[in-house]
Design a protein around this motif. Structure first.
Motif, mmCIF file in Angstrom:
data_model
loop_
_atom_site.group_PDB
_atom_site.id
_atom_site.type_symbol
_atom_site.label_atom_id
_atom_site.label_comp_id
_atom_site.label_asym_id
_atom_site.label_seq_id
_atom_site.Cartn_x
_atom_site.Cartn_y
_atom_site.Cartn_z
ATOM 1 N N LEU A 66 57.875 -3.874 59.831
ATOM 2 C CA LEU A 66 58.689 -3.566 58.650
ATOM 3 C C LEU A 66 57.849 -3.645 57.380
ATOM 4 C CD1 LEU A 66 62.075 -5.454 59.232
ATOM 5 C CD2 LEU A 66 61.781 -2.996 58.890
ATOM 6 N N ASP A 67 57.019 -4.670 57.302
ATOM 7 C CA ASP A 67 56.202 -4.884 56.111
ATOM 8 C C ASP A 67 55.206 -3.745 55.872
ATOM 9 O OD1 ASP A 67 55.890 -6.527 53.907
ATOM 10 O OD2 ASP A 67 54.244 -7.656 54.805
ATOM 11 N N ARG A 68 54.839 -3.018 56.936
ATOM 12 C CA ARG A 68 53.889 -1.906 56.813
ATOM 13 C C ARG A 68 54.545 -0.597 56.356
ATOM 14 N NH1 ARG A 68 51.215 -4.386 61.373
ATOM 15 N NH2 ARG A 68 52.378 -3.154 62.862
ATOM 16 N N LEU A 69 55.886 -0.529 56.399
ATOM 17 C CA LEU A 69 56.555 0.688 55.936
ATOM 18 C C LEU A 69 56.342 0.847 54.429
ATOM 19 C CD1 LEU A 69 59.970 0.608 57.863
ATOM 20 C CD2 LEU A 69 58.003 2.060 58.329
ATOM 21 N N VAL A 70 56.057 2.051 53.993
ATOM 22 C CA VAL A 70 55.703 2.323 52.593
ATOM 23 C C VAL A 70 56.781 1.883 51.594
ATOM 24 C CG1 VAL A 70 55.143 4.140 50.927
ATOM 25 C CG2 VAL A 70 54.080 4.122 53.177
ATOM 26 N N GLU A 94 65.448 4.308 47.522
ATOM 27 C CA GLU A 94 65.230 5.753 47.507
ATOM 28 C C GLU A 94 65.751 6.361 48.803
ATOM 29 O OE1 GLU A 94 60.634 6.049 48.978
ATOM 30 O OE2 GLU A 94 60.951 5.434 46.919
ATOM 31 N N SER A 95 65.965 7.635 48.762
ATOM 32 C CA SER A 95 66.495 8.356 49.911
ATOM 33 C C SER A 95 65.589 8.206 51.133
ATOM 34 C CB SER A 95 66.628 9.836 49.549
ATOM 35 O OG SER A 95 67.108 10.566 50.639
ATOM 36 N N GLY A 96 66.183 7.922 52.291
ATOM 37 C CA GLY A 96 65.454 7.875 53.552
ATOM 38 C C GLY A 96 64.916 6.520 53.953
ATOM 39 N N VAL A 97 64.966 5.517 53.062
ATOM 40 C CA VAL A 97 64.408 4.200 53.394
ATOM 41 C C VAL A 97 65.154 3.574 54.567
ATOM 42 C CG1 VAL A 97 64.007 1.848 52.561
ATOM 43 C CG2 VAL A 97 63.550 3.796 51.072
ATOM 44 N N LEU A 98 66.478 3.580 54.497
ATOM 45 C CA LEU A 98 67.257 2.977 55.578
ATOM 46 C C LEU A 98 67.001 3.694 56.896
ATOM 47 C CD1 LEU A 98 69.260 0.816 56.397
ATOM 48 C CD2 LEU A 98 71.106 2.382 55.777
ATOM 49 N N ALA A 99 66.876 4.998 56.858
ATOM 50 C CA ALA A 99 66.589 5.761 58.080
ATOM 51 C C ALA A 99 65.247 5.342 58.674
ATOM 52 C CB ALA A 99 66.590 7.259 57.787
ATOM 53 N N ARG A 100 64.256 5.088 57.832
ATOM 54 C CA ARG A 100 62.945 4.654 58.329
ATOM 55 C C ARG A 100 63.020 3.270 58.959
ATOM 56 N NH1 ARG A 100 59.497 5.936 53.161
ATOM 57 N NH2 ARG A 100 60.832 7.667 52.631
ATOM 58 N N VAL A 101 63.770 2.373 58.331
ATOM 59 C CA VAL A 101 63.910 1.012 58.864
ATOM 60 C C VAL A 101 64.631 1.052 60.210
ATOM 61 C CG1 VAL A 101 65.024 -1.229 58.494
ATOM 62 C CG2 VAL A 101 63.771 -0.123 56.623
ATOM 63 N N GLY A 142 64.916 3.612 62.183
ATOM 64 C CA GLY A 142 64.052 4.329 63.112
ATOM 65 C C GLY A 142 62.989 3.442 63.726
ATOM 66 N N LEU A 143 62.470 2.496 62.946
ATOM 67 C CA LEU A 143 61.496 1.544 63.483
ATOM 68 C C LEU A 143 62.118 0.741 64.618
ATOM 69 C CD1 LEU A 143 59.012 -0.621 61.580
ATOM 70 C CD2 LEU A 143 60.578 -1.734 63.135
ATOM 71 N N PHE A 144 63.349 0.279 64.420
ATOM 72 C CA PHE A 144 64.038 -0.503 65.448
ATOM 73 C C PHE A 144 64.318 0.345 66.684
ATOM 74 C CE2 PHE A 144 64.468 -3.603 62.213
ATOM 75 C CZ PHE A 144 64.784 -4.794 62.827
ATOM 76 N N SER A 145 64.907 1.513 66.497
ATOM 77 C CA SER A 145 65.290 2.334 67.651
ATOM 78 C C SER A 145 64.071 2.857 68.394
ATOM 79 C CB SER A 145 66.197 3.482 67.226
ATOM 80 O OG SER A 145 65.507 4.388 66.406
ATOM 81 N N GLY A 146 63.017 3.197 67.668
ATOM 82 C CA GLY A 146 61.816 3.732 68.302
ATOM 83 C C GLY A 146 61.110 2.733 69.193
ATOM 84 N N ARG A 147 61.317 1.457 68.938
ATOM 85 C CA ARG A 147 60.659 0.414 69.728
ATOM 86 C C ARG A 147 61.625 -0.317 70.651
ATOM 87 N NH1 ARG A 147 58.287 1.676 65.295
ATOM 88 N NH2 ARG A 147 56.044 1.554 64.999
#
Length: 181
Positions: A83-87, A30-37, A39-44
């Motif tokens: 990663l596993d906690r992302l919806v 779905e739209s935005g999944v890759l951005a969330r993944v 974002g998790l990497f860059s944010g940390r």
């Protein structure tokens, strides 16, 4: 962390070993999944060495994301847990820690040369089972599939022979045997 495959870092007198890890995540397509993944990497402050993503179910409802990163065992475990906690993430596996797995990349390598370097480039390509997918009087574009180390070795050998451009896919990976993720 950088692009180094392994290294050592001293923390409070202890030595922590950095290692490369291939993480595979099955996600809702779905739209935005890759951005969330990402974002998790860059944010940390985690580095992504390579990333591939494509739909993998017949109906296109799920995609597999393969991420190559490096860090200590604790960092890799933390990445997998987060990663596993992302919806939209259905399942995450550290293929490197799970056991035997298959990881392959594809590269397109452009070499511009004439004379003996051109002949040598063709000999090396044959030894690596690279295929010339474009040929002109002064250049080749070779297609090569294999492990990251195999691609790195081929590229290193092509540098003095006129290598001018590279495009790589990043790792596509699966666990070996009948297990699935």
């Amino acid at each position: 962390m950088g692009a180094s495959v392994t290294g050592e870092r001293y923390i409070q007198g202890d030595i922590e070993t950095f290692q490369r890890a291939v993480i595979s995540a099955l996600v809702d397509n779905e739209s935005g999944v890759l951005a969330r993944v990402v974002g998790l990497f860059s944010g940390r402050g985690y580095n992504i060495e390579s990333l591939t993503v494509a739909p993998v179910t017949e109906d296109g409802s799920q995609s597999r994301i393969n991420i190559v990163t490096c860090g200590t065992v604790a960092i890799i475990e933390q990445i997998c847990a987060q990663l596993d906690r992302l919806v939209p993430v259905c399942h995450v596996v550290n293929l490197t820690a799970t056991g035997p797995h298959i990881a392959r990349e594809m590269a397109l390598v452009k070499v511009v040369s004439t004379g003996e370097p051109r002949t040598e480039a063709l000999r090396i390509a044959e030894a690596f089972r690279a295929r010339a997918v474009d040929t002109t009087a002064r250049s080749f574009v070779f297609e090569l599939t294999g492990s990251a180390d195999k691609l790195d070795s081929f590229i290193d050998l092509m540098r003095p022979l006129g290598l001018v451009e590279i495009s790589r896919t990043g790792a596509a990976a699966l666990v070996r045997g009948p297990q699935t993720i």
